[in-house]
Motif scaffolding. Structure first.
Motif, mmCIF file in Angstrom:
data_model
loop_
_atom_site.group_PDB
_atom_site.id
_atom_site.type_symbol
_atom_site.label_atom_id
_atom_site.label_comp_id
_atom_site.label_asym_id
_atom_site.label_seq_id
_atom_site.Cartn_x
_atom_site.Cartn_y
_atom_site.Cartn_z
ATOM 1 N N TRP A 1 -6.871 0.754 -3.178
ATOM 2 C CA TRP A 1 -8.274 0.922 -2.968
ATOM 3 C C TRP A 1 -8.596 0.853 -1.567
ATOM 4 O O TRP A 1 -9.208 1.259 -0.836
ATOM 5 N N LEU A 2 -7.929 -0.546 -0.958
ATOM 6 C CA LEU A 2 -8.038 -0.793 0.274
ATOM 7 C C LEU A 2 -7.263 0.055 1.384
ATOM 8 O O LEU A 2 -8.150 0.230 2.449
ATOM 9 N N LEU A 3 -6.135 0.662 0.993
ATOM 10 C CA LEU A 3 -5.615 1.644 1.779
ATOM 11 C C LEU A 3 -6.476 3.072 1.870
ATOM 12 O O LEU A 3 -6.474 3.750 2.478
ATOM 13 N N VAL A 4 -7.081 3.314 0.610
ATOM 14 C CA VAL A 4 -7.740 4.599 0.399
ATOM 15 C C VAL A 4 -8.935 4.484 1.510
ATOM 16 O O VAL A 4 -9.307 5.438 1.894
ATOM 17 N N ARG A 5 -9.649 3.391 1.449
ATOM 18 C CA ARG A 5 -10.599 3.100 2.285
ATOM 19 C C ARG A 5 -10.372 3.035 3.745
ATOM 20 O O ARG A 5 -11.064 3.642 4.533
ATOM 21 N N ALA A 6 -9.181 2.710 4.189
ATOM 22 C CA ALA A 6 -8.750 2.681 5.573
ATOM 23 C C ALA A 6 -8.500 3.986 5.893
ATOM 24 O O ALA A 6 -8.647 4.592 7.157
ATOM 25 N N GLY B 1 -14.111 2.838 -6.391
ATOM 26 C CA GLY B 1 -15.424 1.805 -6.025
ATOM 27 C C GLY B 1 -16.226 1.579 -7.165
ATOM 28 O O GLY B 1 -16.582 0.601 -7.420
ATOM 29 N N GLN B 2 -16.367 2.524 -8.139
ATOM 30 C CA GLN B 2 -17.084 2.403 -9.206
ATOM 31 C C GLN B 2 -16.263 1.433 -10.337
ATOM 32 O O GLN B 2 -16.725 0.476 -10.990
ATOM 33 N N PHE B 3 -14.886 1.557 -10.156
ATOM 34 C CA PHE B 3 -14.023 0.994 -11.077
ATOM 35 C C PHE B 3 -14.057 -0.730 -10.387
ATOM 36 O O PHE B 3 -14.148 -1.759 -11.217
ATOM 37 N N ASN C 1 -10.137 6.582 4.802
ATOM 38 C CA ASN C 1 -11.350 7.698 4.518
ATOM 39 C C ASN C 1 -11.123 8.630 3.599
ATOM 40 O O ASN C 1 -11.842 9.677 3.836
ATOM 41 N N MET C 2 -10.516 8.354 2.583
ATOM 42 C CA MET C 2 -10.623 9.428 1.358
ATOM 43 C C MET C 2 -11.616 9.133 0.661
ATOM 44 O O MET C 2 -11.573 8.275 -0.248
#
Length: 266
Positions: free
Chosen positions: A48-53, A64-66, A55-56
């Motif tokens: 999740w941190l990688l996804v946020r970095a 984020g809901q999970f 910008n997906m």
């Protein structure tokens, strides 16, 4: 301009406390299915941190809901481990003494076993080990184990080596299950104990060892196991299994739990 990071005493204390909590968390979940679940959740969090970095946004929104309900999910998944951790804190003698709770937990209903009763308990284990008689004896401490007492047959008799050996004799109807000792009394026999969920145990260990370890994980009780196959004595305490102990070691461990007095048997 000062380029150095100011480190306060409280910062060091904060780091030590976090390290202490993480260490005990690891000790509680190591060798269990919960450890694999924890690793899985940690991998998902890193993803999740990688996804946020990167910008997906779509995956970020879904994950984020999970993550948002992660605390509730952790409580549900790790409820047994959280209970064991709270039990570890609540049953600590130093903590209870500091808060003045040691007298609150003491009960006048069950008197402290005498030295003679302690010797009879050790003698019963010695005799059963010599004759390869399987036994599981649960020695309660602050918790009276009422929910487990209700699963068996109530006896409410004074500690006696002859009675213990009779209960666990193979042809008696009470030999299957655990005996619960509270104070100077054998309160119940043929009691059902919870089985540990640890999967890194020796595969040769039977249900008695796993039940003894299970009750020591969810309560502050100490469990004594006499192996029917090997004629050896083992003890489970605070989620740890001490295999093949001597009679002297057993006596010392019982003294720490039962605190026998020098008074004669009542």
């Amino acid at each position: 301009m000062n380029q150095f990071i100011a480190i306060r005493f409280l910062d060091i204390l904060d780091i030590l406390m976090v390290a202490f909590l993480l260490y005990h968390l690891y000790m509680l979940i190591r060798g269990t299915v919960a450890f694999n679940i924890f690793i899985g959740l940690f991998v998902i969090y890193l993803f999740w941190l990688l996804v946020r970095a990167l910008n997906m946004e779509l995956i970020d929104t879904l994950m984020g809901q999970f993550i948002g309900v992660g605390v509730l999910a952790l409580i549900v998944v790790f409820q047994q481990e959280i209970r064991r951790f709270l039990l570890l804190i609540g049953s600590n003698n130093q903590v209870n003494r500091l808060l003045g709770m040691d007298k609150l937990f003491s009960s006048d209903k069950y008197k402290t076993p005498s030295n003679q009763q302690l010797k009879m308990l050790v003698k019963a284990c010695e005799n059963m080990a010599r004759t390869y008689t399987g036994a599981l004896i649960v020695v309660a401490q602050k918790s009276e184990l009422r929910e487990f007492v209700r699963t068996g047959e109530k006896i409410n008799a004074r500690i006696s080596d002859a009675l213990l050996e009779t209960i666990f004799f193979k042809n008696t109807p009470l030999h299957d299950g655990a005996v619960i000792i509270l104070g100077n009394r054998i309160v119940a026999a043929r009691c059902i104990m919870p089985i540990t969920d640890k999967h890194d145990l020796d595969p040769t260990l039977g249900l008695r060892h796993r039940a003894a370890l299970g009750i020591s994980e969810v309560t502050d009780a100490m469990a004594i196991i006499v192996s029917e196959e090997k004629g050896k004595i083992s003890v489970a305490q605070a989620g740890e299994l001490h295999l093949n102990i001597s009679l002297a070691e057993l006596s010392k461990m019982l003294e720490n739990v039962l605190h026998p007095s020098d008074d004669s048997d009542d």
